[in-house]
Scaffold this motif. Structure first.
Motif, PDB file in Angstrom:
ATOM      1  N   ARG A   1       0.946  -1.283  -0.138  1.00  0.00           N
ATOM      2  CA  ARG A   1       0.205   0.447   0.120  1.00  0.00           C
ATOM      3  C   ARG A   1       1.141   1.414   0.241  1.00  0.00           C
ATOM      4  NH1 ARG A   1      -4.985  -0.361   2.491  1.00  0.00           N
ATOM      5  NH2 ARG A   1      -6.195  -2.713   2.854  1.00  0.00           N
ATOM      6  N   PHE A   2       1.888   1.543   1.152  1.00  0.00           N
ATOM      7  CA  PHE A   2       2.303   2.023   1.068  1.00  0.00           C
ATOM      8  C   PHE A   2       3.604   2.718  -0.343  1.00  0.00           C
ATOM      9  CE2 PHE A   2       6.442   5.037   2.047  1.00  0.00           C
ATOM     10  CZ  PHE A   2       5.886   5.200   3.116  1.00  0.00           C
ATOM     11  N   LYS A   3       4.040   1.697  -0.863  1.00  0.00           N
ATOM     12  CA  LYS A   3       4.194   2.000  -2.319  1.00  0.00           C
ATOM     13  C   LYS A   3       3.665   2.085  -3.636  1.00  0.00           C
ATOM     14  CE  LYS A   3       8.478  -2.184  -1.939  1.00  0.00           C
ATOM     15  NZ  LYS A   3       8.414  -2.664  -2.523  1.00  0.00           N
TER      16      LYS A   3
ATOM     17  N   PHE B   1      -0.088   5.962   9.004  1.00  0.00           N
ATOM     18  CA  PHE B   1       1.347   5.973   8.796  1.00  0.00           C
ATOM     19  C   PHE B   1       1.631   4.956  10.104  1.00  0.00           C
ATOM     20  CE2 PHE B   1       4.771   7.451   6.938  1.00  0.00           C
ATOM     21  CZ  PHE B   1       4.402   7.986   5.940  1.00  0.00           C
ATOM     22  N   PRO B   2       2.386   4.516   9.180  1.00  0.00           N
ATOM     23  CA  PRO B   2       3.217   3.411  10.077  1.00  0.00           C
ATOM     24  C   PRO B   2       5.035   3.486  10.871  1.00  0.00           C
ATOM     25  CG  PRO B   2       4.454   3.257   6.940  1.00  0.00           C
ATOM     26  CD  PRO B   2       2.504   3.949   7.116  1.00  0.00           C
ATOM     27  N   GLN B   3       5.342   2.827  10.920  1.00  0.00           N
ATOM     28  CA  GLN B   3       6.088   3.691  12.324  1.00  0.00           C
ATOM     29  C   GLN B   3       6.878   2.679  13.059  1.00  0.00           C
ATOM     30  OE1 GLN B   3       5.699   4.071  16.116  1.00  0.00           O
ATOM     31  NE2 GLN B   3       3.937   2.951  16.226  1.00  0.00           N
ATOM     32  N   THR B   4       8.039   3.050  13.706  1.00  0.00           N
ATOM     33  CA  THR B   4       9.123   2.223  14.145  1.00  0.00           C
ATOM     34  C   THR B   4       9.381   2.187  16.131  1.00  0.00           C
ATOM     35  OG1 THR B   4      11.560   3.222  13.574  1.00  0.00           O
ATOM     36  CG2 THR B   4      10.005   1.497  12.179  1.00  0.00           C
ATOM     37  N   GLY B   5       9.128   3.670  16.737  1.00  0.00           N
ATOM     38  CA  GLY B   5       8.806   3.893  18.128  1.00  0.00           C
ATOM     39  C   GLY B   5       8.350   2.943  19.212  1.00  0.00           C
ATOM     40  N   VAL B   6       7.186   2.937  18.296  1.00  0.00           N
ATOM     41  CA  VAL B   6       5.780   2.319  19.533  1.00  0.00           C
ATOM     42  C   VAL B   6       5.114   0.990  18.982  1.00  0.00           C
ATOM     43  CG1 VAL B   6       3.653   2.071  20.669  1.00  0.00           C
ATOM     44  CG2 VAL B   6       4.956   4.675  20.176  1.00  0.00           C
ATOM     45  N   PRO B   7       5.541   0.210  19.487  1.00  0.00           N
ATOM     46  CA  PRO B   7       5.589  -1.535  18.008  1.00  0.00           C
ATOM     47  C   PRO B   7       4.135  -1.335  18.932  1.00  0.00           C
ATOM     48  CG  PRO B   7       7.504  -1.770  19.692  1.00  0.00           C
ATOM     49  CD  PRO B   7       6.679  -0.037  20.255  1.00  0.00           C
TER      50      PRO B   7
ATOM     51  N   ALA C   1      11.009 -10.866  11.552  1.00  0.00           N
ATOM     52  CA  ALA C   1      11.041  -9.670  12.301  1.00  0.00           C
ATOM     53  C   ALA C   1      12.175  -8.506  12.476  1.00  0.00           C
ATOM     54  CB  ALA C   1      11.426 -10.049  13.837  1.00  0.00           C
ATOM     55  N   ARG C   2      13.109  -9.125  11.482  1.00  0.00           N
ATOM     56  CA  ARG C   2      14.389  -8.284  10.919  1.00  0.00           C
ATOM     57  C   ARG C   2      14.237  -7.930   9.506  1.00  0.00           C
ATOM     58  NH1 ARG C   2      17.111 -12.453  13.978  1.00  0.00           N
ATOM     59  NH2 ARG C   2      17.619 -13.632  12.141  1.00  0.00           N
ATOM     60  N   ARG C   3      13.366  -9.032   8.767  1.00  0.00           N
ATOM     61  CA  ARG C   3      12.698  -8.501   7.732  1.00  0.00           C
ATOM     62  C   ARG C   3      11.766  -7.258   7.490  1.00  0.00           C
ATOM     63  NH1 ARG C   3      12.113 -13.606   4.091  1.00  0.00           N
ATOM     64  NH2 ARG C   3      14.719 -14.364   3.727  1.00  0.00           N
ATOM     65  N   GLU C   4      10.997  -7.277   8.460  1.00  0.00           N
ATOM     66  CA  GLU C   4       9.549  -6.330   9.189  1.00  0.00           C
ATOM     67  C   GLU C   4      10.205  -5.030   8.866  1.00  0.00           C
ATOM     68  OE1 GLU C   4       5.708  -6.239  11.764  1.00  0.00           O
ATOM     69  OE2 GLU C   4       7.853  -6.330  12.434  1.00  0.00           O
TER      70      GLU C   4
ATOM     71  N   GLU D   1      11.901   0.383   8.723  1.00  0.00           N
ATOM     72  CA  GLU D   1      11.969   1.971   8.824  1.00  0.00           C
ATOM     73  C   GLU D   1      12.621   2.245   7.173  1.00  0.00           C
ATOM     74  OE1 GLU D   1      16.191  -0.127   9.850  1.00  0.00           O
ATOM     75  OE2 GLU D   1      15.505   0.122  11.952  1.00  0.00           O
ATOM     76  N   TRP D   2      12.478   1.875   6.233  1.00  0.00           N
ATOM     77  CA  TRP D   2      12.642   2.275   5.160  1.00  0.00           C
ATOM     78  C   TRP D   2      11.620   3.590   4.746  1.00  0.00           C
ATOM     79  CZ3 TRP D   2       8.376   0.917   1.381  1.00  0.00           C
ATOM     80  CH2 TRP D   2       9.042   2.073  -0.150  1.00  0.00           C
TER      81      TRP D   2
END
Length: 221
Positions: A93-95, A112-118, A138-141, A146-147
């Motif tokens: 969806r983001f792409k 909107f995706p974010q990494t600060g709050v799982p 998890a590492r791929r996610e 982050e991208w």
């Protein structure tokens, strides 16, 4: 670069309603699209719960397994694969959103995706998975999130709501899930993007006018 405005908030905060109103308003100034960037796992769960005979029981089982995975921090390979699949739906969806923006279309992003709050507020679903197959997913996610996080919105409209109001608007949602999301919303930072906080318990027309004013100021309209 075309504007990118994100609208975030828990279920019941009015994201969809505010987004549709802002879409019509922004389209008067330049071509604009509204893109939903959620994983929609909640919608699928509620759809399962409405299945005749087995739906309610199956939904409770899924919730129980999910809660167990969160508490243990070690989802099974099967659970991790499901979570990862939904995260990759978000990436697709983001792409699609980025492609529209590259064509000069202004973007309104619902979530909107974010990494600060799982967790459920558009954060990492596999943040606690570390070993084995779940750890690799998890590492791929995280790499994908982050991208996505590099594309900071020009403005984030953060809709805040209390639990009674959210439940009144979304009576089919679980109170515990809504409470978690409501508590997480003020913690979202979106990689330092400009944020305006709005009280979405106010009358809808006032919330929309405040959002329009914030966008006009951010974009120099």
């Amino acid at each position: 670069m075309a504007p990118l405005i994100a609208i975030v908030g828990s279920d019941g905060s009015g994201k969809s309603t505010v987004g549709e109103a802002l879409l019509a308003w922004m389209n008067e100034r330049q071509p604009t699209e509204l893109h939903h960037l959620g994983k929609q796992t909640g919608n699928i769960g509620r759809a399962i719960a409405r299945w005749p005979l087995i739906g309610g029981r199956l939904d409770k089982t899924i919730v129980k397994q999910s809660a167990g995975a969160k508490q243990s921090g070690a989802p099974s390979a099967f659970t991790a694969a499901i979570i990862y699949t939904f995260s990759m739906r978000r990436v697709r969806r983001f792409k699609k959103m980025l492609a529209a923006r590259a064509r000069g279309i202004a973007i309104l992003a619902d979530r909107f995706p974010q990494t600060g709050v799982p967790g459920p507020m558009d954060g990492l679903g596999l943040a606690k998975a570390a070993a084995g197959f779940p750890g690799r997913l998890a590492r791929r996610e995280r790499a994908q999130y982050e991208w996505m996080e590099q594309y900071r919105p020009d403005l984030v409209i953060r809709l805040n709501v209390d639990l009674p109001t959210a439940l009144a608007r979304k009576p089919d949602h679980r109170p515990s899930s809504l409470a978690t999301k409501i508590a997480d919303v003020p913690r979202l930072t979106f990689n330092g993007a400009p944020i305006v906080d709005l009280d979405s318990t106010q009358p809808l027309d006032r919330v929309i006018e405040q959002a329009k004013a914030a966008i006009s100021k951010a974009l120099g309209w």
